[in-house]
Design an enzyme around this catalytic site. Structure first.
Site, PDB file in Angstrom:
ATOM      1  N   LYS A  85      18.982 -29.069   4.357  1.00 12.60           N
ATOM      2  CA  LYS A  85      18.696 -30.385   4.933  1.00 12.60           C
ATOM      3  C   LYS A  85      18.586 -31.449   3.840  1.00 12.60           C
ATOM      4  CE  LYS A  85      15.052 -28.773   7.101  1.00 12.60           C
ATOM      5  NZ  LYS A  85      15.198 -27.360   6.676  1.00 12.60           N
ATOM      6  N   THR A  86      17.818 -31.133   2.793  1.00  6.92           N
ATOM      7  CA  THR A  86      17.662 -32.092   1.687  1.00  6.92           C
ATOM      8  C   THR A  86      19.009 -32.335   1.022  1.00  6.92           C
ATOM      9  OG1 THR A  86      15.469 -31.190   1.322  1.00  6.92           O
ATOM     10  CG2 THR A  86      16.377 -32.531  -0.452  1.00  6.92           C
ATOM     11  N   ASP A 130      11.378 -36.176   4.709  1.00  9.75           N
ATOM     12  CA  ASP A 130      11.285 -34.733   4.902  1.00  9.75           C
ATOM     13  C   ASP A 130      10.063 -34.439   5.777  1.00  9.75           C
ATOM     14  OD1 ASP A 130      12.165 -32.166   4.544  1.00  9.75           O
ATOM     15  OD2 ASP A 130      11.167 -31.863   2.626  1.00  9.75           O
ATOM     16  N   THR A 179      11.652 -28.863  10.289  1.00  7.34           N
ATOM     17  CA  THR A 179      11.793 -27.449  10.629  1.00  7.34           C
ATOM     18  C   THR A 179      11.335 -27.239  12.069  1.00  7.34           C
ATOM     19  OG1 THR A 179       9.608 -27.170   9.666  1.00  7.34           O
ATOM     20  CG2 THR A 179      11.475 -26.536   8.300  1.00  7.34           C
ATOM     21  N   ARG A 238      19.052 -20.912  -0.111  1.00  4.93           N
ATOM     22  CA  ARG A 238      18.000 -20.991  -1.130  1.00  4.93           C
ATOM     23  C   ARG A 238      17.657 -19.591  -1.647  1.00  4.93           C
ATOM     24  NH1 ARG A 238      13.586 -24.250   0.819  1.00  4.93           N
ATOM     25  NH2 ARG A 238      14.477 -25.892  -0.471  1.00  4.93           N
TER      26      ARG A 238
HETATM   27  N1  LIG Z   1      25.691 -25.390   2.516  1.00  7.27           N
HETATM   28  C1  LIG Z   1      25.293 -25.176   1.268  1.00  7.27           C
HETATM   29  N2  LIG Z   1      26.195 -24.947   0.297  1.00  7.27           N
HETATM   30  C2  LIG Z   1      25.780 -24.682  -0.971  1.00  7.27           C
HETATM   31  N3  LIG Z   1      24.487 -24.659  -1.362  1.00  7.27           N
HETATM   32  C3  LIG Z   1      23.557 -24.894  -0.432  1.00  7.27           C
HETATM   33  C4  LIG Z   1      23.907 -25.170   0.914  1.00  7.27           C
HETATM   34  N4  LIG Z   1      22.794 -25.374   1.618  1.00  7.27           N
HETATM   35  C5  LIG Z   1      21.764 -25.238   0.761  1.00  7.27           C
HETATM   36  N5  LIG Z   1      22.224 -24.951  -0.469  1.00  7.27           N
HETATM   37  C6  LIG Z   1      21.390 -24.703  -1.645  1.00  7.27           C
HETATM   38  O1  LIG Z   1      20.161 -24.127  -1.210  1.00  7.27           O
HETATM   39  C7  LIG Z   1      19.059 -24.753  -1.839  1.00  7.27           C
HETATM   40  C8  LIG Z   1      18.089 -25.243  -0.784  1.00  7.27           C
HETATM   41  O2  LIG Z   1      18.675 -26.298  -0.047  1.00  7.27           O
HETATM   42  P1  LIG Z   1      17.817 -27.530   0.505  1.00  7.27           P
HETATM   43  O3  LIG Z   1      16.720 -27.890  -0.456  1.00  7.27           O
HETATM   44  O4  LIG Z   1      18.780 -28.592   0.860  1.00  7.27           O
HETATM   45  O5  LIG Z   1      17.192 -26.888   1.796  1.00  7.27           O
HETATM   46  P2  LIG Z   1      16.242 -27.585   2.888  1.00  7.27           P
HETATM   47  O6  LIG Z   1      16.806 -27.208   4.227  1.00  7.27           O
HETATM   48  O7  LIG Z   1      16.070 -29.023   2.613  1.00  7.27           O
HETATM   49  O8  LIG Z   1      14.887 -26.820   2.675  1.00  7.27           O
HETATM   50  P3  LIG Z   1      13.380 -27.359   3.005  1.00  7.27           P
HETATM   51  O9  LIG Z   1      13.300 -27.454   4.496  1.00  7.27           O
HETATM   52  O10 LIG Z   1      12.504 -26.271   2.436  1.00  7.27           O
HETATM   53  O11 LIG Z   1      13.227 -28.660   2.302  1.00  7.27           O
HETATM   54  C9  LIG Z   1      19.638 -25.842  -2.743  1.00  7.27           C
HETATM   55  O12 LIG Z   1      19.674 -25.350  -4.066  1.00  7.27           O
HETATM   56  C10 LIG Z   1      21.049 -26.024  -2.294  1.00  7.27           C
HETATM   57  O13 LIG Z   1      21.881 -26.233  -3.387  1.00  7.27           O
END
Ligand SMILES: Nc1ncnc2c1ncn2[C@@H]1O[C@H](COP(=O)(O)OP(=O)(O)OP(=O)(O)O)[C@@H](O)[C@H]1O
Length: 358
Positions: A85-86, A130, A179, A238
């Site tokens: 998401k981030t 977030d 989430t 992740r």
């Molecule tokens: N589709 C994707 N392709 C490549 N790498 C990804 C992808 N999605 C996530 N990642 C990698 O996974 C890690 C976590 O992603 P991210 O921080 O965006 O997750 P999030 O959904 O925002 O988590 P949270 O809800 O805990 O904030 C990052 O290092 C990112 O580079």
């Protein structure tokens, strides 16, 4: 990217994954982890692996907005931690050629905090919020108006003499991440013109994430090692990236620096992540449920005592994945082990209704 002063922290979502348990397969990230992650984030939409539906839809929204020369509709991204998401919020700003401001629901204590953030936005900027489901109610109400009318009402004075001076804002785009989409009040949800739900990744998608990350880390990763790591990553990029870094450590210290299948297996054994992605705590829960409590039902507190953990840790860290995998069921009378749990531990699945000897 430009962060919003004091609001740039992205705290973990404790409601979903528990706080203190240090586990390799926990889907949330703490601050040091986020620094390691930053280097591996895809920067553009075409580098973002998987999530084809959300990616296609988002690409249309962005292209149309760019074509019109206007800020796109507000975007809500929902889904479990660690799925991107981030990363997508950052990509949205990059694709629009604008800067990203970052804040989070828990960081905004008062409506005034949010008013300050909003009134400092420049035209076309993306504001990433977030854990938007954790915004305090007054801030939420201020946000509705800002998102709909590009306006904040600044309250001047106190008590009966207080008055609200409307301050108009330049157009901007909110990207909210949650989430828990179900916890968002309908009026806030309705302000988002586009909602994308991120789902767990298939193993072949995680393999692509791993190959890409290995390239960035400049480590040689064999295809079968990537497949092995992917299959233990709980559908979460992740976790895949985290396991990759641990396998890299093993290869560097105990191997020849090459990430081949034996290295991946040996490293994941050291870190107690099994073939299904279960770690020590997950297996302890299954073990207690099957061996000690005959498959249950057993109450959460009793189960937690049996594995030497806090009930909250069992409930928020281990249980969501065990339930999702069909290993554990939740019933009104407590937790029960399902057939795959017995099989995973190499035990015979008991007959329904007990055995002949009961
Ligand atoms: N589709 C994707 N392709 C490549 N790498 C990804 C992808 N999605 C996530 N990642 C990698 O996974 C890690 C976590 O992603 P991210 O921080 O965006 O997750 P999030 O959904 O925002 O988590 P949270 O809800 O805990 O904030 C990052 O290092 C990112 O580079």
């Amino acid at each position: 990217m430009r962060d919003v002063g004091a609001f740039d922290a992205l705290p973990e979502d404790l409601t979903d994954a528990g706080g203190g348990t240090d586990s390799l397969v926990r889907a949330t990230a703490d601050e040091p982890e986020r620094a390691a992650e930053a280097a591996l984030r895809p920067r553009r939409l075409d580098e973002f692996v998987g999530q084809r539906v959300v990616r296609d839809q988002l690409s249309l929204v962005l292209e149309a907005a760019l074509g019109r020369g206007r800020a796109p509709d507000h975007v809500l991204l929902s889904g479990p931690p660690g799925l991107g998401k981030t990363t997508l919020a950052m990509i949205i700003a990059a694709e629009l050629g604008t800067s990203l401001r970052v804040t989070s629901g828990p960081a905004i204590q008062h409506a005034g905090d949010l008013a300050a953030v909003l009134s400092s936005l420049e035209e076309g900027e993306v504001l990433f919020i977030d854990e938007i489901h954790r915004l305090a109610r007054p801030a939420e109400e201020l946000l509705y108006v800002a998102m709909e009318d590009f306006r904040v009402d600044v309250v001047v004075g106190k008590g009966a003499g207080a008055s609200a001076i409307p301050l108009s804002l330049p157009p901007f785009t909110v990207v909210g991440a949650t989430t828990r989409a179900g916890l968002l009040p309908a009026p806030l949800r309705d302000r988002f013109g586009f909602t994308g739900h991120l789902d767990f990744y298939a193993d072949d998608e995680l393999e692509r994430v791993l190959v890409r990350s290995a390239g960035l880390l400049d480590v040689p990763l064999d295809a079968d090692a990537a497949a092995e790591i992917a299959s233990r990553s709980r559908g979460t990029p992740r976790i895949a990236n985290r396991l990759l870094r641990r396998v890299r450590d093993w290869a560097q210290v105990r191997g020849d620096g090459h990430l081949h299948l034996p290295a991946a297996r040996a490293a994941l054994e050291v870190y107690e992540v099994d073939q299904r992605g279960l770690d020590r705590l997950d297996r302890a829960v299954l073990d207690a449920l099957c061996r000690r409590f005959g498959g249950g039902p057993v109450g959460l507190t009793t189960l937690a005592v049996a594995v030497g953990e806090e009930p909250e840790t069992v409930e928020t860290v281990a249980e969501p994945f065990l339930v999702r995998e069909g290993l554990v069921g939740r019933t009104p009378r407590g937790r029960v082990a399902l057939a795959p749990a017995w099989e995973h531990l190499g035990l015979e699945v008991p007959l329904p209704g007990g055995t002949l000897f009961d």
